[in-house]
Enzyme design. Structure first.
Site, PDB file in Angstrom:
ATOM      1  N   GLY A  54       0.868  -1.183   0.000  1.00  0.00           N
ATOM      2  CA  GLY A  54       0.000   0.000   0.000  1.00  0.00           C
ATOM      3  C   GLY A  54       0.902   1.229   0.000  1.00  0.00           C
ATOM      4  N   ARG A  90      10.068  -1.188  -4.880  1.00  0.00           N
ATOM      5  CA  ARG A  90       8.799  -1.136  -5.617  1.00  0.00           C
ATOM      6  C   ARG A  90       8.751   0.195  -6.369  1.00  0.00           C
ATOM      7  NH1 ARG A  90       3.512  -3.416  -3.103  1.00  0.00           N
ATOM      8  NH2 ARG A  90       3.200  -3.700  -5.333  1.00  0.00           N
ATOM      9  N   ASP A 247      -1.626   4.724  -6.158  1.00  0.00           N
ATOM     10  CA  ASP A 247      -0.188   4.589  -5.897  1.00  0.00           C
ATOM     11  C   ASP A 247       0.581   5.791  -6.415  1.00  0.00           C
ATOM     12  OD1 ASP A 247      -1.384   1.741  -6.012  1.00  0.00           O
ATOM     13  OD2 ASP A 247       0.476   1.614  -4.866  1.00  0.00           O
ATOM     14  N   LYS A 258      -3.914  -0.146  -8.508  1.00  0.00           N
ATOM     15  CA  LYS A 258      -3.848  -1.598  -8.717  1.00  0.00           C
ATOM     16  C   LYS A 258      -4.471  -2.015 -10.036  1.00  0.00           C
ATOM     17  CE  LYS A 258      -2.223  -3.920  -6.610  1.00  0.00           C
ATOM     18  NZ  LYS A 258      -0.823  -4.320  -6.877  1.00  0.00           N
TER      19      LYS A 258
HETATM   20  O1  MRU Z   1       0.530  -3.805  -4.648  1.00  0.00           O
HETATM   21  P1  MRU Z   1      -0.077  -3.140  -3.457  1.00  0.00           P
HETATM   22  O2  MRU Z   1      -0.896  -4.045  -2.599  1.00  0.00           O
HETATM   23  O3  MRU Z   1       0.941  -2.353  -2.671  1.00  0.00           O
HETATM   24  O4  MRU Z   1      -1.056  -2.100  -4.112  1.00  0.00           O
HETATM   25  C1  MRU Z   1      -1.826  -1.272  -3.309  1.00  0.00           C
HETATM   26  C2  MRU Z   1      -2.821  -0.512  -4.072  1.00  0.00           C
HETATM   27  O5  MRU Z   1      -2.880  -0.503  -5.279  1.00  0.00           O
HETATM   28  C3  MRU Z   1      -3.674   0.364  -3.269  1.00  0.00           C
HETATM   29  O6  MRU Z   1      -4.950   0.442  -3.809  1.00  0.00           O
HETATM   30  C4  MRU Z   1      -2.974   1.733  -3.289  1.00  0.00           C
HETATM   31  O7  MRU Z   1      -1.676   1.627  -2.762  1.00  0.00           O
HETATM   32  C5  MRU Z   1      -3.677   2.725  -2.546  1.00  0.00           C
HETATM   33  S1  MRU Z   1      -3.397   2.439  -0.912  1.00  0.00           S
HETATM   34  C6  MRU Z   1      -3.857   3.536   0.136  1.00  0.00           C
END
Ligand code: MRU
Length: 374
Positions: A54, A90, A247, A258
């Site tokens: 996240g 990441r 993100d 996502k």
């Molecule tokens: O791959 P992740 O689980 O880190 O992706 C998270 C997401 O896409 C969330 O929807 C995004 O980070 C928003 S979180 C507040």
């Protein structure tokens, strides 16, 4: 946030002040366990293996990761090495760079002997600010929910507000509250009748494993749906609003989130359903305008697509919570492609819910809320 009556945050300084505790999100919802991170390498591994995940939480973990690195070696070269290691974990969530830059800037301005304390202070400040930003997003988002209910045809005001969300943008994705789920918690605690459609969010199933876990613990009514169900639900009037996190958001309002978010935005547009993105300012990348060409999209392991993890179910349907197993879904020789994020163009976004209020997804509107940015 509550887990079985106990308040939790996703990340904390351990009592010794020199290690950092996190919840291991790879085992949820079946096993609740925490991990202590003592080195920068452990923090980097926690981010890349998605023990923590996240955008906001990745940023805070990165900030503490620099503190952990400086405890081992406070020199400038060690700081730069740690920065490179953490930023490589990441690539998509901009919060990571934002947090690493903040800590590096402060630490770079003080003597080596002061660096650990300054890094600890800045990382803790970033964590505290994240909680405040998400709480403010909760209030602004709740106002939007109230407006959606008010605008309903007479007689339907008492029907639950049906909100669809994708991935996990709850408190597990931040330090507390979360982004997209924050208004949902606020509304639920204020006795608004609402119901959440939770997209499972293949391949990592953040919706099925994490969003459901969070909503269950808070008692928010919700239903899990496969990723492909959203369009159908919208066509049948079963979704009042879509709300997701992000993100990275460009200064022109393109939203990277996502994988699968874009398809929800298309379906929402086709069905006249408002599509909101909850976004703390730490997720806005003011250095870029075009999300499609300028945001690096993380490509993750084929195994996440070819395999799936869950708790073992015995023949009498009892779930053995502590026994997590992985199973292969496809033929072993099948190759998979696994882009982790996609970009929703600004024109499909109804509004960006920030800690300073609602912005339209364009530069002028964002700039009005954040005049200090370029
Ligand atoms: O791959 P992740 O689980 O880190 O992706 C998270 C997401 O896409 C969330 O929807 C995004 O980070 C928003 S979180 C507040």
């Amino acid at each position: 946030m509550n887990i079985d009556g106990n308040p939790w945050r996703t990340i904390w300084l351990e009592r010794d002040g020199s290690s950092v505790g996190v919840i291991d999100q790879t085992k949820l919802p079946h096993v609740f366990t925490t991990i202590s991170l003592s080195t920068c390498k452990e923090a980097a591994d926690a981010i890349s293996s998605m023990v923590v995940r996240g955008a906001p939480l990745i940023g805070v973990t990165g900030a503490y990761g620099l503190m952990l690195a400086l405890q081992e070696d406070p020199s400038q070269s060690a700081l730069e090495r740690a920065y490179r290691l953490l930023i490589s974990t990441r690539p998509t969530a901009i919060n990571l760079r934002w947090a690493l830059d903040r800590v590096s800037l402060r630490v770079g301005a003080v003597k080596e002997s002061e660096r650990v304390a300054v890094a600890r202070e800045e990382a803790s400040l970033i964590a505290m600010e994240d909680v405040a930003m998400c709480e403010s997003i909760a209030s602004y988002g709740f106002d939007i929910f109230k407006k959606l209910i008010k605008e309903r045809p007479a007689g339907q005001e008492l029907e639950p507000l049906n909100v669809l969300t994708h991935c996990n943008a709850g408190w597990l994705a931040a330090v507390d509250w979360g982004t997209a789920l924050a208004p949902i918690y606020k509304a639920h605690r204020s006795d608004m009748q609402l119901h959440v459609w939770v997209d499972e969010t293949r391949p990592r199933n953040q919706g099925a494993s994490l969003t459901t876990f969070e909503l269950s613990r808070e008692g928010v009514p919700h239903t899990l749906v496969v990723d492909n169900a959203g369009g159908h639900l919208m066509q049948h009037g079963k979704v009042d609003a879509v709300i997701v996190g992000a993100d990275r958001v460009t200064k022109s309002g393109d939203v990277c989130n996502k994988i699968g978010t874009y398809l929800k935005a298309l379906a929402a547009r086709d069905n006249g359903v408002p599509f909101y993105v909850a976004v703390p300012s730490s997720t806005i990348d003011w250095s870029i305008a075009d999300g499609l060409s300028e945001i690096p999209i993380e490509s993750r392991s084929e195994r996440e697509v070819n395999e799936i993890q869950g708790a073992l179910i015995s023949s009498n349907s009892n779930v053995c919570r502590s026994e997590l197993v992985g199973v292969q879904l496809s033929p072993f020789e099948t190759r998979a492609h696994n882009p982790a994020f996609d970009v929703t163009p600004a024109e499909l976004v109804t509004g960006l819910i920030t800690e300073r209020g609602l912005a339209l997804a364009n530069y002028e509107s964002l700039k009005r809320l954040f005049p200090e940015e370029n």
